[in-house]
Write a protein that holds these residues in place. Sequence first.
Motif, PDB file in Angstrom:
ATOM      1  N   ASP A  10       0.876  -1.172   0.000  1.00  0.00           N
ATOM      2  CA  ASP A  10       0.000   0.000   0.000  1.00  0.00           C
ATOM      3  C   ASP A  10       0.912   1.220   0.000  1.00  0.00           C
ATOM      4  O   ASP A  10       1.669   1.432   0.954  1.00  0.00           O
ATOM      5  CB  ASP A  10      -0.902   0.000   1.240  1.00  0.00           C
ATOM      6  N   ASN A  30       0.496   4.743   8.572  1.00  0.00           N
ATOM      7  CA  ASN A  30      -0.432   5.016   7.483  1.00  0.00           C
ATOM      8  C   ASN A  30      -0.547   6.524   7.292  1.00  0.00           C
ATOM      9  O   ASN A  30      -0.988   7.237   8.190  1.00  0.00           O
ATOM     10  CB  ASN A  30      -1.808   4.417   7.815  1.00  0.00           C
ATOM     11  N   ALA A  36      -5.936   1.168   6.029  1.00  0.00           N
ATOM     12  CA  ALA A  36      -5.017   0.387   5.200  1.00  0.00           C
ATOM     13  C   ALA A  36      -4.832  -0.986   5.826  1.00  0.00           C
ATOM     14  O   ALA A  36      -4.621  -1.097   7.040  1.00  0.00           O
ATOM     15  CB  ALA A  36      -3.671   1.093   5.083  1.00  0.00           C
TER      16      ALA A  36
END
Length: 69
Positions: A10, A30, A36
């Motif tokens: 990600d 994040n 996420a």
Amino acid sequence: GSVEWLDLSDDSVLGFRLSHESSSVFVAANFADRQADISLPVGTDAFSSIPVGGPHTLDPYGFVWVVAG
């Protein structure tokens, strides 16, 4: 000690592992305004002392530190 940058699949999540002798700390942060999904190594959450490992959802702008070893 050493630093290993990790690809957590990600682009909004920064991940790295700090290692020294037989201990390591996994850190994921994040930087997005959405959740996420990541996978955590087996260890202990550095702030709550709760055992962790496997699938984990980071809150928006959330982070996790996992101590292993």
